[in-house]
Structure formats: C-alpha cells, structure tokens
Scaffold this motif. Structure first.
Motif, PDB file in Angstrom:
ATOM      1  N   ASP A 171       0.735  -0.816  -0.293  1.00  0.00           N
ATOM      2  CA  ASP A 171      -0.284   0.265  -0.306  1.00  0.00           C
ATOM      3  C   ASP A 171       1.043   1.263   0.026  1.00  0.00           C
ATOM      4  O   ASP A 171       0.084   2.522   0.122  1.00  0.00           O
ATOM      5  CB  ASP A 171      -0.725  -0.103   1.656  1.00  0.00           C
ATOM      6  CG  ASP A 171      -2.107  -1.096   0.877  1.00  0.00           C
ATOM      7  OD1 ASP A 171      -2.602  -1.214   0.036  1.00  0.00           O
ATOM      8  OD2 ASP A 171      -2.592  -1.629   1.661  1.00  0.00           O
ATOM      9  N   VAL A 172       1.908   1.590  -0.231  1.00  0.00           N
ATOM     10  CA  VAL A 172       2.557   1.816  -0.218  1.00  0.00           C
ATOM     11  C   VAL A 172       3.013   3.020  -1.086  1.00  0.00           C
ATOM     12  O   VAL A 172       2.674   2.312  -2.279  1.00  0.00           O
ATOM     13  CB  VAL A 172       4.218   2.093  -0.323  1.00  0.00           C
ATOM     14  CG1 VAL A 172       5.062   3.136  -0.601  1.00  0.00           C
ATOM     15  CG2 VAL A 172       5.023   1.399   1.579  1.00  0.00           C
ATOM     16  N   PRO A 173       2.151   4.636  -1.725  1.00  0.00           N
ATOM     17  CA  PRO A 173       2.183   5.332  -2.362  1.00  0.00           C
ATOM     18  C   PRO A 173       3.343   5.843  -3.485  1.00  0.00           C
ATOM     19  O   PRO A 173       3.118   6.172  -4.608  1.00  0.00           O
ATOM     20  CB  PRO A 173       1.253   6.511  -1.874  1.00  0.00           C
ATOM     21  CG  PRO A 173       2.335   6.954  -0.686  1.00  0.00           C
ATOM     22  CD  PRO A 173       2.211   5.363  -0.331  1.00  0.00           C
ATOM     23  N   LEU A 174       4.594   5.079  -3.228  1.00  0.00           N
ATOM     24  CA  LEU A 174       5.304   5.757  -4.079  1.00  0.00           C
ATOM     25  C   LEU A 174       5.838   4.418  -4.713  1.00  0.00           C
ATOM     26  O   LEU A 174       5.914   3.845  -4.728  1.00  0.00           O
ATOM     27  CB  LEU A 174       6.670   5.442  -3.069  1.00  0.00           C
ATOM     28  CG  LEU A 174       6.708   7.204  -1.906  1.00  0.00           C
ATOM     29  CD1 LEU A 174       7.996   6.898  -1.004  1.00  0.00           C
ATOM     30  CD2 LEU A 174       6.209   8.308  -2.916  1.00  0.00           C
ATOM     31  N   GLU A 175       6.230   4.974  -5.947  1.00  0.00           N
ATOM     32  CA  GLU A 175       7.193   3.891  -6.967  1.00  0.00           C
ATOM     33  C   GLU A 175       7.785   2.581  -6.479  1.00  0.00           C
ATOM     34  O   GLU A 175       8.721   3.314  -5.567  1.00  0.00           O
ATOM     35  CB  GLU A 175       7.408   4.437  -8.715  1.00  0.00           C
ATOM     36  CG  GLU A 175       7.884   3.291  -9.017  1.00  0.00           C
ATOM     37  CD  GLU A 175       8.006   4.112 -10.848  1.00  0.00           C
ATOM     38  OE1 GLU A 175       7.232   3.319 -11.578  1.00  0.00           O
ATOM     39  OE2 GLU A 175       8.819   5.006 -10.036  1.00  0.00           O
ATOM     40  N   LEU A 289       8.990   2.747   4.699  1.00  0.00           N
ATOM     41  CA  LEU A 289       9.880   3.599   5.108  1.00  0.00           C
ATOM     42  C   LEU A 289      10.010   4.688   4.786  1.00  0.00           C
ATOM     43  O   LEU A 289       9.620   5.666   4.961  1.00  0.00           O
ATOM     44  CB  LEU A 289      10.970   3.054   5.762  1.00  0.00           C
ATOM     45  CG  LEU A 289      11.513   1.524   7.029  1.00  0.00           C
ATOM     46  CD1 LEU A 289      12.961   1.437   7.478  1.00  0.00           C
ATOM     47  CD2 LEU A 289      10.699   2.099   7.877  1.00  0.00           C
ATOM     48  N   ASP A 290      10.464   4.800   3.464  1.00  0.00           N
ATOM     49  CA  ASP A 290      10.761   6.142   2.917  1.00  0.00           C
ATOM     50  C   ASP A 290       8.736   6.611   2.455  1.00  0.00           C
ATOM     51  O   ASP A 290       7.729   7.926   3.048  1.00  0.00           O
ATOM     52  CB  ASP A 290      10.637   5.799   1.693  1.00  0.00           C
ATOM     53  CG  ASP A 290      12.351   6.218   1.553  1.00  0.00           C
ATOM     54  OD1 ASP A 290      12.869   6.430   2.567  1.00  0.00           O
ATOM     55  OD2 ASP A 290      12.500   5.920   0.517  1.00  0.00           O
ATOM     56  N   GLY A 291       8.027   5.564   1.920  1.00  0.00           N
ATOM     57  CA  GLY A 291       6.400   6.009   1.871  1.00  0.00           C
ATOM     58  C   GLY A 291       5.656   6.599   3.340  1.00  0.00           C
ATOM     59  O   GLY A 291       5.110   7.162   3.562  1.00  0.00           O
ATOM     60  N   ILE A 292       6.675   5.662   4.141  1.00  0.00           N
ATOM     61  CA  ILE A 292       5.845   6.370   5.963  1.00  0.00           C
ATOM     62  C   ILE A 292       5.902   7.389   6.489  1.00  0.00           C
ATOM     63  O   ILE A 292       5.739   7.814   6.975  1.00  0.00           O
ATOM     64  CB  ILE A 292       5.834   5.486   6.750  1.00  0.00           C
ATOM     65  CG1 ILE A 292       5.991   3.866   7.015  1.00  0.00           C
ATOM     66  CG2 ILE A 292       6.111   5.667   8.315  1.00  0.00           C
ATOM     67  CD1 ILE A 292       6.509   2.285   7.776  1.00  0.00           C
TER      68      ILE A 292
END
Length: 308
Positions: A171-175, A289-292
């Motif tokens: 579910d992370v919105p980043l590519e 972790l980037d997405g969070i």
C-alpha cells in the motif's frame, strides 16, 4: 603410428541450437526439481560452455556462449511472463560466466584429443552427470534456519503521525524501487485492515498473494504479523514467516522506526543467494520506510491518541 582425426565442428547455427537445447533442458530439470544450488550455478553453465567450446573456437565460442545466455534469459522471461523471470536469470547469469568460460576451455581441449567416433559421447555424459547432480542436491538440501533482515530509519515526525502512517509494502503510495519492480511481482493492493490482533490482511500481487495475520499490536509502539499464506510470491526462493514495525522516540527528536522481516531461505548455495536476498529485502524496507516518512511528515500534528 595412428593418427587421430579431429571431429569437424558443425555449422555454428546447429551448434547454437544444440547448446540452447542443452541449456533449456537443464534449466527445465532444475526448475522441476527445485534445485538451484551448486549443481545449478556451476554445473549448468559449465555444460553449456563445454558444448560451445567443443563445437566452436576462440571468439566464435565466446559469441556462441553469449548468444545462448541471452536466449535462455529471454526464455525465462517468456515462461514466467514477467520481468521477475528475466531478473532471476540475470542474477544467476552473473555466477554462470566463470564456470561457462572454464567449460569452453575444457570442451575445446577435450575435442582436440578425441577420435571422431567419440565425438558426441563426452557432452552426453556431462549432461547426465549434471542432471544427476541436480537431482541429488534437490533431495539433500537441508531445511535452513530462519533469517532476519532489520532496517532502522529516523522519521522527522512524532509517534502519533508515524503510527497513523504505518502501511504494508503493498500500500505504499510511492513507486517501488527498480530492484523490486524487476525482481518481484507488482503489488496491487490489500484487502482488510490490520487494526487489531487476529485481523487478516490479504496483500495481492499481479501474480499471487500473501495473507498476513496480526499477532501483536500496541498502539504507537508495535505492529507484528505472521505470514500465514504465501501463494506464487517468491515461494521457490523464500518462505516468508513474519514481520514487525517497532516505534520509539528518537533521542534527538522524531521517531525511530525499526522494520524487521523474518524468512526461511529455500535456496542452497547460501554464499551466493544470501547477498541478493538481503539486497532486495533491504530495498523493500527502505521503500516502505520512505513511504511512512513521507506520509507521517505530511500529517504530523494529528491529534490521534496514543495509549502509553
């Protein structure tokens, strides 16, 4: 004195077809047996290289070996209908180069010492030996102990915001990072919400899915889960066991997030496969972790309550 007559090498195209057929046959058998250890990493390329060196010389043998490698890589992608198959073939191909070149040298040297009536015997014997090695290695591979990969990141937001931003990889919105995009099935999304102990979440991919069961939840501090189903998601290489997010206040401000993935490796030749597993999983951890972090920093100041 008897004069040995060297067998004349066939045309390169028939030699190419022969080498491709041998390579595809051994790759198919390795996949059928689930054998991707030493016999696969060393025996298969040595055999293909042997055929190339036996039927070609010098630069022609190298070109033949390179062309066979490209065709086998494309075949892996066609069979799996995904870039993941190509990625796995490329990863394995990095280990194939040295034994393949050695095989070419042995094939060329052996051909120069054989009578023409023995022309086809060494290659056939070698194929049988490697196939036997794949079979025996598949039957003797031990059950490996679970391994863990841990990644820690300091997020410049309070625990309230970070907790509200916790999300699974799917579910992370980043590519996703390039390594994940080409090495893994593409995530589609999740069904269910991990909001209480016992909650089930099905994480769907373009091929297969994972089902995660929340085993421990302490709001603002810990979210742990077990993987209770793994269907067609890297299930030939790893058995995913569990994961956890641990949050704590960082000494200098912000929130320290520790992401842990626990898995059981299925591939032997750990000296080769473990670094690739760690590299791919590490890339996924950093992506999550980037997405969070991005989501937490955009929602910092939320008044959601965190129980002590």
């Amino acid at each position: 004195m008897k004069h040995h007559v060297l067998p004349s090498p066939p045309l390169l195209f028939p030699a190419l077809l022969l080498a491709v057929a041998v390579g595809l046959g051994l790759l198919w058998y390795a996949t059928l047996e689930g054998s991707f250890g030493v016999a696969f990493l060393l025996g298969v390329p040595f055999t293909v290289g042997f055929f190339c060196g036996y039927y070609a010389v010098g630069e022609q043998a190298l070109a033949l070996f390179g062309l066979v490698g490209v065709l086998l890589t494309l075949a892996a992608g066609a069979v799996t209908i995904s870039l993941a198959g190509v990625f796995c073939a490329v990863v394995a191909g990095l280990a194939f180069l040295v034994p393949g070149i050695i095989g070419m040298g042995v094939g060329h040297a052996l051909r120069a010492r054989l009578w023409s009536r023995l022309e086809r015997m060494p290659g056939a014997a070698l194929v049988l030996i490697v196939a036997l090695g794949l079979h025996l290695e598949a039957r003797s591979t031990p059950r490996f102990e679970p391994e863990e990969i841990v990644t820690t990141r300091i997020v410049d937001a309070d625990r309230v915001a970070v907790w509200s931003a916790l999300t699974f990889y799917e579910d992370v919105p980043l590519e996703p990072p390039l390594l994940a995009r080409i090495g893994l099935p593409h995530p589609v999304g999740t069904e269910g919400v991990p909001d209480e102990v016992g909650a089930l979440t099905r994480c769907r991919y373009t091929k297969g899915y994972l089902t995660k069961l929340v085993t421990e939840l302490r709001e603002g501090t810990l979210l742990a889960f077990d993987v209770v189903e793994q269907v067609d998601v890297e299930d030939r290489s790893v058995e995913l066991l569990s994961g956890r997010f641990a949050l704590e206040d960082a000494p200098g401000g912000g929130t320290r997030v520790t992401l842990t993935t626990r898995y059981r490796p299925l591939l032997p030749a750990r000296w080769y496969w473990r670094p690739w597993e760690q590299r791919v999983c590490g890339a996924l951890h950093r992506h999550v972790l980037d997405g969070i972090g991005l989501q937490a920093c955009s929602t910092e100041g939320s008044e959601r309550r965190i129980d002590p």
